[in-house]
Design an enzyme around this catalytic site. Structure first.
Site, short mmCIF file in Angstrom:
data_model
loop_
_atom_site.label_atom_id
_atom_site.label_comp_id
_atom_site.label_asym_id
_atom_site.label_seq_id
_atom_site.Cartn_x
_atom_site.Cartn_y
_atom_site.Cartn_z
N CYS A 252 15.42 3.12 -21.23
CA CYS A 252 16.32 2.17 -20.59
C CYS A 252 16.29 0.85 -21.34
O CYS A 252 15.50 0.65 -22.27
CB CYS A 252 15.99 1.99 -19.11
SG CYS A 252 14.70 0.80 -18.76
N THR B 30 15.15 -1.94 -20.46
CA THR B 30 13.85 -2.59 -20.37
C THR B 30 12.94 -2.13 -21.49
O THR B 30 12.20 -2.93 -22.09
CB THR B 30 13.21 -2.30 -19.00
OG1 THR B 30 14.05 -2.80 -17.97
CG2 THR B 30 11.84 -2.95 -18.88
N HIS C 167 14.06 -3.80 -24.74
CA HIS C 167 13.60 -5.20 -24.78
C HIS C 167 12.09 -5.25 -25.04
O HIS C 167 11.62 -6.11 -25.79
CB HIS C 167 13.93 -5.91 -23.48
CG HIS C 167 15.39 -6.05 -23.22
ND1 HIS C 167 16.31 -6.26 -24.23
CD2 HIS C 167 16.11 -6.02 -22.07
CE1 HIS C 167 17.52 -6.36 -23.71
NE2 HIS C 167 17.43 -6.20 -22.40
N HIS D 247 8.89 4.09 -18.27
CA HIS D 247 8.64 4.16 -16.83
C HIS D 247 9.56 5.15 -16.12
O HIS D 247 9.42 5.36 -14.93
CB HIS D 247 8.80 2.78 -16.19
CG HIS D 247 10.12 2.14 -16.45
ND1 HIS D 247 10.42 1.51 -17.63
CD2 HIS D 247 11.24 2.04 -15.69
CE1 HIS D 247 11.65 1.05 -17.59
NE2 HIS D 247 12.19 1.37 -16.41
N GLU D 248 10.50 5.78 -16.85
CA GLU D 248 11.44 6.72 -16.20
C GLU D 248 11.03 8.16 -16.50
O GLU D 248 11.77 8.93 -17.08
CB GLU D 248 12.86 6.45 -16.71
CG GLU D 248 13.40 5.09 -16.37
CD GLU D 248 14.84 4.90 -16.84
OE1 GLU D 248 15.44 5.85 -17.39
OE2 GLU D 248 15.37 3.79 -16.67
N CYS E 128 2.11 -0.23 1.99
CA CYS E 128 0.67 -0.08 2.17
C CYS E 128 0.21 -0.40 3.58
O CYS E 128 -0.82 0.10 4.05
CB CYS E 128 -0.08 -0.96 1.17
SG CYS E 128 0.07 -2.75 1.48
N CYS F 247 -0.87 -5.46 3.13
CA CYS F 247 -0.61 -6.67 2.35
C CYS F 247 0.05 -7.72 3.24
O CYS F 247 0.44 -7.45 4.38
CB CYS F 247 0.27 -6.35 1.13
SG CYS F 247 1.99 -5.94 1.55
N CYS G 104 3.59 -6.68 4.42
CA CYS G 104 3.56 -5.64 5.45
C CYS G 104 3.08 -6.19 6.79
O CYS G 104 3.66 -5.89 7.85
CB CYS G 104 2.65 -4.49 5.00
SG CYS G 104 3.38 -3.41 3.74
N CYS H 136 6.85 -4.62 0.41
CA CYS H 136 5.40 -4.41 0.27
C CYS H 136 4.92 -4.91 -1.10
O CYS H 136 5.48 -4.56 -2.14
CB CYS H 136 5.10 -2.93 0.43
SG CYS H 136 3.41 -2.44 -0.01
#
Length: 348
Positions: free
Chosen positions: A43, A45, A48, A62-63, A92, A95, A98, A106
């Site tokens: 992608c 990202t 870049h 990350h995909e 979670c 946090c 949450c 979250c």
């Protein structure tokens, strides 16, 4: 993957330079899984990150989707041999967000999406295998192909944005940019009940891709304002999705929105933007930022793809091996590539 070679992963060594490393980190700890990567999408990202070397290691690639090959202690929601896709875990519950009742924001899930959560993966999915928190491994429905699963991350980014925009039924919608994010946003807007959808894109190849997906109001940006005036009798769009990430389009995008309408921001510019504060205030615009997703967004997006209401597979325009990554980044960065979505298959 060949059994005679060690697992590999690719990382950015310095801006514009990537290197391949052996990965011996393939034993899952408590709450972790090992995923044999099937595909990993490229992608903007990643592009870049290749140029700047500024991404967290887990975000470069990350995909990903793949098959669970080992599970650590305490993991029960996935099993060995099950296909999974990269995602984020459920809220979670402990946090600050949450506890305040804002589970959709979250802190842990947001950190997971940005590759900065405790125990974040040492590298991304441009790899043979990946050791990752089991929270981030979401089971893939049988109805999805491997290619469709590999495209679920951007499909979920856009599902999240359209859900946040709360499009009124029959709304007039503008989508700026017909890259993968724009094409998926337009489809989700259609599935959410939008009426007339105008897609604006300077590239003829990408305009053709939008037309192939059934969109009929597909225009060059130079013709967008006139088409929008014709469609809305000069009123403006109910919702504008800015998907290009071009900083100079920020204020012009707002000016396409009718008084009381919504500007939704998906594109992520790397520079500052100038806006007319008074214009936004006097026209009572609603401006929505959208980044990443929630766990439930993945479940919703996968359902739409499985039901055939969102077409992700047609955006797959090419597959390469790990050794071809550097040349593909150069092609994608040139602005002259005809690709819509490239997948990396480490088995090639």
């Amino acid at each position: 993957m060949s059994t005679t070679t060690a697992p590999r992963y690719v990382r950015v060594a310095e801006p514009g330079v990537i290197e391949t490393n052996d990965d011996s980190d393939t034993t899952p700890g408590p709450g972790e899984v090992i995923v044999d990567i099937g595909y990993c999408g490229i992608c903007a990202t990643d592009t870049h990150g290749y140029q700047s070397a500024g991404l967290p290691p887990a975000v470069f690639g990350h995909e990903w989707m793949g098959t669970v090959s080992a599970v650590g202690e305490g993991v029960s929601h996935v099993t060995i041999g099950q296909r999974v896709v990269a995602g984020v875990g459920p809220a979670c519950g402990v946090c600050a967000q949450c506890w305040a009742g804002h589970a959709d924001h979250c802190d842990l899930a947001f950190a997971e999406a940005n590759g900065i959560s405790p125990g974040a993966a040492a590298h991304g999915g441009f790899a043979d295998r990946l050791r990752v928190s089991a929270r981030r491994a979401i089971p893939v429905p049988d109805a999805l192909s491997d290619v469709e699963a590999a495209l679920m991350e951007p499909a979920t980014v856009t599902y999240h944005a359209v859900r946040r925009a709360r499009i009124p039924l029959g709304a007039n919608v503008v989508v700026q940019g017909a890259g993968p994010i724009g094409l998926l946003t337009a489809q989700h807007a259609r599935a959410a009940g939008a009426g007339r959808i105008l897609v604006s894109e300077p590239s003829q190849a990408r305009r053709d891709a939008a037309t192939a997906l059934g969109f009929t109001d597909v225009v060059d940006p130079s013709a967008l304002k006139q088409r929008l005036d014709d469609v809305t009798s000069g009123l403006g769009a109910d919702v504008v999705f800015e998907c290009s990430g071009v900083a100079s389009l920020f204020q012009p995008s707002a000016e396409l929105v009718r008084r009381g309408g919504t500007l939704a921001l998906l594109g992520y510019p790397g520079t500052d933007s100038s806006v007319s504060y008074g214009d936004w205030q006097s026209r009572e615009l609603t401006v929505i930022g959208s980044l990443a997703y929630t766990h439930s967004d993945f479940l919703g997006a996968m359902t739409l793809v499985a039901e055939g209401r969102i077409d992700v597979a047609s955006m797959h325009s090419g597959t390469i091996g790990l050794g071809e990554l550097e040349s593909m980044f150069a092609e994608l960065d040139s602005g002259r590539s005809s690709h819509t979505k490239v997948l990396v298959d480490p088995r090639r």
